[in-house]
Design an enzyme around this catalytic site. Structure first.
Site, PDB file in Angstrom:
ATOM      1  CE  LYS A 268       5.429 126.373  48.883  1.00 58.32           C
ATOM      2  NZ  LYS A 268       5.390 125.293  49.096  1.00 58.32           N
TER       3      LYS A 268
ATOM      4  CG  ASP B 126      10.370 132.052  43.972  1.00 56.61           C
ATOM      5  OD1 ASP B 126       9.833 132.118  45.219  1.00 56.61           O
ATOM      6  OD2 ASP B 126      10.066 130.839  42.957  1.00 56.61           O
TER       7      ASP B 126
ATOM      8  CG  PHE C 155       9.670 123.955  41.822  1.00 54.06           C
ATOM      9  CD1 PHE C 155       8.947 123.431  40.831  1.00 54.06           C
ATOM     10  CD2 PHE C 155       8.567 124.809  42.448  1.00 54.06           C
ATOM     11  CE1 PHE C 155       7.530 122.976  40.397  1.00 54.06           C
ATOM     12  CE2 PHE C 155       7.072 124.807  42.211  1.00 54.06           C
ATOM     13  CZ  PHE C 155       6.821 123.686  41.335  1.00 54.06           C
TER      14      PHE C 155
END
Ligand SMILES: Cc1ncc(COP(=O)(O)O)c(C=O)c1O
Length: 396
Positions: free
Chosen positions: A252, A223, A137
């Site tokens: 995040k 990532d 993702f």
């Protein structure tokens, strides 16, 4: 407003992109949150790995208050002291030489993809293709959803941008076979998959990717949007594997709850971004970066990483003990405080029942209960949270 009124307003006026649980959260402290009707929850999700320091951490609140009173935003047309400082601190503590700031994980990955393409154009004979993996993702922009290895995320958005392909995760040979020497510029992977179901690759996979990239002159892009900033017990997840990427993305937890993203790169690659090639109005603004600095300081100096390792072990043990009691639990996985419980069935009903019982968790990849609590979690939080989970599982 009570829960019910908030839900009615959301249903009427907010774009219906989320399947939301029927509660409105209004207050938080540490690993606890309260809804608009006053009910308390133990938060084992932390805004999906955002509130690494827990809710309303004093250092984060202080940084926001002080900086908001001084200067919230100025354009990147000017120099921004906290941006320069945060970039220095991130580079000092990582493989990187330069940082581009943005506002989300998808944007950080967009920046990584764009940088890889420019580098390919300038240094690698025009190669542009990004290889990524199944069940990955990387975000919801057109480029990042195209890099994402999940059909459901891409569905309905054709025509997708060219230059992306996926191969199975954890399979070095498949990756090597997929490389097109005339097209492929880099490999984009999460060192540990989050949305894909908390999947830690085999020993040697990440190192193997580095060797492959060296051998075939490809960029290795990690990532770390979900697993970076202390989540695994080290500041960056790649540190577990003894290798360094050429580019890494963060978001995040970097902003402690404010939207902050970053793309870090080695000088040789970063050089392909020059004035006018990429930008973000809000990226790296004074407020965002002041908070980023406070988060980084708390992570490194406040014993938070140590706590993450210690509590991670305790949490893992607790999950293992649940596994020994309930035959429908297949596996316990994870590192530090990104943990997953794979079931032999759909997990969404369990998540709903946990919510009713005062515990926030989520389910990813259909059958994996995912735990991403604040890294400041206490033993008591774990005991109380797992006691709720145990009761829910017993009734299941
Ligand atoms: C590994 C990873 N990359 C990228 C993203 C996208 O981040 P954002 O939602 O901030 O755009 C996420 C979000 O869950 C993620 O887990």
């Amino acid at each position: 407003m009570k829960n019910r009124e908030v839900i009615q307003l959301t249903d009427k006026y907010v774009a219906q992109t989320y399947a939301r649980f029927p509660v409105a959260l209004v207050r938080g402290k540490g690993a606890r949150v309260w809804d608009a009707d006053g009910k308390e929850y133990i938060d084992f999700l932390a805004g999906i790995a955002v509130n690494g320091l827990g809710h309303n951490h004093p250092a984060v609140v202080r940084a926001i208050r002080e900086q908001a009173g001084k200067l919230i935003h100025v354009s990147n047309l000017y120099h921004i002291p906290p941006q320069a400082e945060l970039a220095r601190e991130l580079c000092r503590r990582s493989f990187a030489d330069r940082v581009f700031f943005c506002n989300s994980g998808a944007e950080a990955n967009e920046a990584a993809i764009k940088l890889a393409r420019r580098h390919g154009l300038e240094k690698l004979g025009g190669r542009y293709e990004i290889l990524s993996v199944h069940n990955s993702f990387h975000g919801r922009t057109l480029a990042t959803l195209t890099a994402t290895g999940q059909e459901k995320v891409r569905a309905g958005y054709d025509p997708l941008p060219a230059g992306f392909r996926q191969v199975p995760y954890n399979d070095l040979q498949a990756m090597e076979d997929a490389i097109d020497p005339n097209k492929t510029v880099g490999i984009l992977v999460e060192p540990i998959q989050g949305e894909g179901g908390v999947v830690v690759p085999d020993e040697g996979y990440v190192r193997g990717l580095r060797e492959l990239c060296n051998r075939r002159r490809l960029l290795l892009i990690f990532d770390e949007v979900q697993v970076g900033m202390g989540r695994t017990g080290k500041l960056f997840a790649y540190e577990h594997f003894g290798v360094e990427p050429d580019i890494m993305t963060l978001a995040k937890a970097l902003g402690g709850g404010l939207p902050v993203g970053a793309m870090l790169a080695k000088e040789e690659v970063a050089r392909s971004f020059v004035p006018g090639t990429h930008a973000s109005t809000f990226g790296g603004n004074p407020l965002a970066c002041t908070v980023g600095l406070a988060v980084l300081k708390a992570l490194l100096q406040g014993g938070v990483l140590k706590n993450c390792v210690k509590m991670g072990k305790l949490f893992f043990k607790g999950l293992e003990s649940l596994k020994s009691r309930f035959s429908f639990i297949r596996e316990v996985r994870g590192k530090g405080l990104i943990l997953g419980l794979e079931l032999d069935q759909e997990g969404s009903k369990i998540v709903e029942t946990c919510l009713e019982a005062g515990l926030l968790i989520n389910c990813t990849a259909h059958r994996v209960l995912r735990f991403l609590p604040p890294l400041t979690l206490s033993k008591k939080d774990i005991e109380q949270g797992l006691a709720i989970l145990e009761k829910v599982l017993a009734r299941h």
